[in-house]
Scaffold this motif. Structure first.
Motif: not given
Length: 458
Positions: A116, A120, A136-138, A314-315, A317, A334, A447
């Motif tokens: 991921t 990004e 998108p995302g994971n 990413a969120d 991460r 994550y 998270d």
């Protein structure tokens, strides 16, 4: 999705059409609860559910039609049904057919770690020149990857697709739809040993990514990974890293702690001075892999350098977040495996000006590496001089805590779950301190602790 007739969808998946073949569909959904008006519903089966039970709900809520491996008892005249052998495979086959409508460069990524982050990083670089689609995302599995491909639009000029796996054949299965121009493997490690017998098995499963390269495609491999260096792909290959044999070399490296990493990446074409605004020396390796792919896709030196400098994680991460009172939260919540946790502990150890607190949870799916993996993390905490370890979960209690104490960690506490640690964490996390949050996602959901701390009125 470009509006597509149900007749073409049926042809793409080799199904049997029941209903009007002239209905057009512009969106695909697997969720009957929130399906958009006019979307196509794909009912999937899981261990505890069967999406076929929700076909009527999806159609009542406005779906134009659906795949099905058995026709429902009530077949509506105003909706379209396509009978297939397997709805999950039909989704993949539709994505494969749809991807072939686009003559754009596509990068497929896999690896035990860093997928991921690399996605990004590379998509940010490519976006300097191309309108780039990214996973998108994971959402990198049997459902997420096909849905990502099906979101391609005529505006897209490149795509970066992340693919994960937990069994043999999964990367090959997804690659048959993605058909990449560039295939990237970040690293091979003990992640998912519970699904595979050895690292060599993981290598075999990851190497499936090379089987569906388009003619003239490029394999981009981590040249510092001993197992990856045993691969001899039957395609053009570039290896990236610090080893002398690498075609793309990390010529210099400066670790700026929590502020990031500076490095120089040298290729046969040029030299790239890179400033990466994210901590961890592993980021230099990912940057080298990204330079190799970006060069292949025609980006200039300026585009690559600026793209790397604009990287945003990413969120959850490895995000360095500043909280009130000069508190620092290293939010890498994550997921977790022994190598990544040890790397994060090293990053935490670079903090100065306050205590260093590691809140670490169990690492799952390690198989035979479970005990030595947790012990290695515990040793790393003690040897790095981390002042406080808050360990969560039964594996951590059995293996991580004794190793941390033996290695000299001064304060070690254990908790059965995330919530049980909250009171002590708030008392310990003082102004100027740094906190690392790291655990396997489906074990601890750290998270949610990050969300709590972000909103807490310190």
């Amino acid at each position: 999705m470009i509006p597509t007739s149900t007749a073409l969808i049926c042809e793409a998946v080799q199904g049997v059409l029941f209903g009007d073949g002239h209905v057009t569909v512009a969106e695909i959904s697997t969720d009957s609860r929130n399906i958009p008006e006019g979307a196509w519903f794909v009912p999937l089966r899981g261990e505890r559910f069967d999406g076929h039970d929700y076909i009527d709900m999806a159609l009542d809520r406005g779906a134009a039609g659906c795949f099905c491996d058995r026709l429902p008892s009530r077949v509506r005249d105003d909706r379209v049904y396509i009978l297939v052998e397997d709805t999950r495979r039909a989704l993949r086959d539709l994505a494969a057919w749809y991807r072939n409508r686009f003559d754009i460069p596509v990068v497929q990524i896999t690896g035990s770690m860093g997928k991921t982050t690399y996605k990004e990083l590379l998509s940010g670089i490519l976006s300097r020149r191309y309108h780039t689609l990214k996973t998108p995302g994971n959402l990198n599995g049997d459902i997420g990857a096909p849905l990502t491909l099906l979101s391609l639009s005529p505006d897209h000029q490149a795509a970066v697709i992340e693919t994960g796996m937990d069994e043999f054949g999964q990367i090959r299965y997804l690659g048959q739809a993605i058909r990449p121009d560039v295939a990237v493997i970040t690293i091979i490690d003990d992640v998912h040993l519970s699904h595979f017998g050895s690292r060599e098995d993981i290598l075999r499963a990851k190497a499936e990514i090379l089987e569906n390269l388009r003619p003239g495609g490029l394999a981009v491999l981590n040249g510092d990974d001993p197992l990856l260096n045993t691969l001899r792909p039957d395609c053009e290959t570039v290896r990236c890293g610090r080893s002398p044999e690498c075609g793309v070399m990390i010529a210099s490296l400066e670790d700026r702690g929590l502020e990031g990493v500076d490095c120089t990446v040298v290729t046969p074409r040029d030299s790239y001075p890179l400033s990466i605004p994210a901590p961890g020396v592993h980021m230099a390796g990912l940057a080298a892999l990204a330079v190799a792919a970006a060069e292949r896709l025609g980006l200039t030196k300026e585009e690559i350098v600026r793209g790397v400098a604009s990287y945003a994680p990413a969120d959850n991460r490895l995000r360095v977040e500043r909280l009130p009172g000069g508190r620092i939260m290293i939010n890498d919540s994550y997921n977790a495996n022994p190598r990544s946790v040890q790397a994060d502990v090293g990053i935490l150890s670079r903090h100065r000006g306050g205590k260093r607190i590691a809140m670490l949870g169990d690492m799952t799916e390690l198989g035979s590496a479970e005990a030595p993996g947790h012990e290695a993390v515990g040793r790393a905490v003690g040897e790095a001089g981390i002042e406080v370890l808050l360990a969560v979960g039964p594996r951590s209690r059995e293996h991580m805590i004794p190793a941390a104490r033996a290695a000299g960690c001064r304060e070690v506490r254990w908790y059965p779950d995330r919530e049980a640690a909250k009171k002590d964490l708030l008392a310990l996390f003082a102004p100027g301190d740094a906190l690392l949050l790291k655990a396997s996602h489906f074990f601890g959901r750290f998270d949610l602790m990050a969300d709590f701390l972000r909103e807490y009125p310190f």
